[in-house]
Motif scaffolding. Sequence first.
Motif, short mmCIF file in Angstrom:
data_model
loop_
_atom_site.label_atom_id
_atom_site.label_comp_id
_atom_site.label_asym_id
_atom_site.label_seq_id
_atom_site.Cartn_x
_atom_site.Cartn_y
_atom_site.Cartn_z
N ARG A 177 -35.21 -18.74 -99.69
CA ARG A 177 -35.93 -19.22 -100.86
C ARG A 177 -36.83 -18.09 -101.37
O ARG A 177 -37.50 -17.43 -100.59
CB ARG A 177 -36.80 -20.44 -100.52
CG ARG A 177 -36.03 -21.58 -99.84
CD ARG A 177 -35.06 -22.28 -100.82
NE ARG A 177 -34.25 -23.27 -100.13
CZ ARG A 177 -33.04 -23.05 -99.65
NH1 ARG A 177 -32.48 -21.84 -99.76
NH2 ARG A 177 -32.35 -24.01 -99.06
N THR A 178 -36.82 -17.91 -102.69
CA THR A 178 -37.68 -16.92 -103.33
C THR A 178 -38.67 -17.68 -104.20
O THR A 178 -38.33 -18.12 -105.29
CB THR A 178 -36.86 -15.93 -104.17
OG1 THR A 178 -35.84 -15.35 -103.35
CG2 THR A 178 -37.75 -14.82 -104.72
N PHE A 179 -39.88 -17.86 -103.71
CA PHE A 179 -40.87 -18.66 -104.42
C PHE A 179 -41.49 -17.91 -105.59
O PHE A 179 -41.92 -18.53 -106.57
CB PHE A 179 -41.97 -19.10 -103.45
CG PHE A 179 -41.47 -19.97 -102.33
CD1 PHE A 179 -40.91 -21.22 -102.59
CD2 PHE A 179 -41.53 -19.54 -101.02
CE1 PHE A 179 -40.43 -22.02 -101.57
CE2 PHE A 179 -41.06 -20.33 -99.98
CZ PHE A 179 -40.51 -21.57 -100.26
N HIS A 180 -41.55 -16.60 -105.49
CA HIS A 180 -42.14 -15.78 -106.56
C HIS A 180 -41.17 -14.64 -106.89
O HIS A 180 -41.33 -13.52 -106.39
CB HIS A 180 -43.50 -15.24 -106.12
CG HIS A 180 -44.46 -16.31 -105.71
ND1 HIS A 180 -44.62 -16.73 -104.41
CD2 HIS A 180 -45.26 -17.11 -106.46
CE1 HIS A 180 -45.50 -17.70 -104.36
NE2 HIS A 180 -45.90 -17.96 -105.58
N PRO A 181 -40.14 -14.94 -107.69
CA PRO A 181 -39.13 -13.92 -108.01
C PRO A 181 -39.77 -12.69 -108.65
O PRO A 181 -40.58 -12.80 -109.57
CB PRO A 181 -38.20 -14.65 -108.99
CG PRO A 181 -38.41 -16.11 -108.70
CD PRO A 181 -39.85 -16.24 -108.33
N ARG A 182 -39.38 -11.54 -108.16
CA ARG A 182 -39.88 -10.28 -108.69
C ARG A 182 -38.69 -9.34 -108.87
O ARG A 182 -38.39 -8.53 -107.99
CB ARG A 182 -40.92 -9.68 -107.73
CG ARG A 182 -42.19 -10.55 -107.68
CD ARG A 182 -43.10 -10.19 -106.55
NE ARG A 182 -44.28 -11.04 -106.60
CZ ARG A 182 -45.01 -11.38 -105.55
NH1 ARG A 182 -44.69 -10.93 -104.35
NH2 ARG A 182 -46.06 -12.15 -105.67
N PRO A 183 -37.99 -9.47 -109.99
CA PRO A 183 -36.75 -8.70 -110.19
C PRO A 183 -36.94 -7.20 -110.07
O PRO A 183 -36.00 -6.49 -109.73
CB PRO A 183 -36.34 -9.10 -111.62
CG PRO A 183 -37.01 -10.41 -111.88
CD PRO A 183 -38.29 -10.36 -111.12
#
Length: 260
Positions: A13-19
Motif C-alpha cells: 500500500r502506498t498511502f502518500h504516492p510520490r511519483p
Amino acid sequence: MASPVPPRSTWFRTFHPRPEARIALVCLPYAGGAASAFYSLSERLPAQIEALAAQYPGRQDRIREPYLTTVPDLARGAFEELGARVADRPFALFGHSMGGAVAFELARLLERDGPCAPLALFVSGRRAPSIAGDRGIRFRDDAGIIAELRELEGTDSRVLEEPELLRLVLPTVRADYAAAETYHRGAEVVVDSPVVALAGDRDPHVRLDEAAAWRGHTTGAFDLRVFPGGHFFLADHEPEIAALVTDTLRAAIPPGTLAG
C-alpha cells in the motif's frame, strides 16, 4: 488509445504516492499489524522517499485470504511482487518486531534473486535471528492473547473491546505469533546489506544485547539506536526515526539523489 490502468498491488500500500521519489522504503508490520501501521511514518518522510507498506494476507482488505504462518512464507509472498516495484530505484527495508524478521528474510531473497540488494535494513524491536525467543503465546486461549496485546499497547483499544472485530482478527494474530515465535536462524546466516537495529530501553521482550546481536548477521556496516520506551517505542519517537531513516539513506546513495 488510453494507457492501461496498472493492476492494484496485492502486497503493498502506498498511502502518500510520490511519483518523483528517488528511493523507496519498504515497511513490514509487526504480528497482528497491517500496512496502516506505517501511515504516519509514511507521511513524515521527505518528498524524495516513498513508503511501500506491506499488507500481509488475512487482515483488513485481505481478510478473506489465507494467512501465512512462517516468516519465510511472508517474505516470499512479499518478494514475488516487490521486485517489479523497486527494479528502477534504490530502496531500503524497515520492519518492526515480527516485521524485522520478515525484512531480514526478504533482504536475503533480494540479495540472492532480486533486481538488487537493499541500501539498508532497519530492524526495529526484534531480537537477532540467532536468538530464540519462543514464549508460546500462540498456544494461549483468546483471553491470553488479548492480554498480551493489551500489555504491548500496540493494538487499538477499540478493537480489543469489540467482540466481532476480535473474532475476525484473533486467528490472524495467532498465526502471526506462530510465525514470529518459531523463527530462528543460525549465527552464520547473514546479509551483505548494512543493518540498523532500533530498540526500546524498556522493551520487556527484546533486551539490548539481543538487539545488538544483529551485528553478527551482516557483513556490512552495523548501527544500534536505543530509544526510551517499551516494545512500541516507535509510536513515541516517529519524528526521530523518520529523520534517522532519511539521514541513513542520504549517506548511502550518491550525492544529490536525496537533495532538498
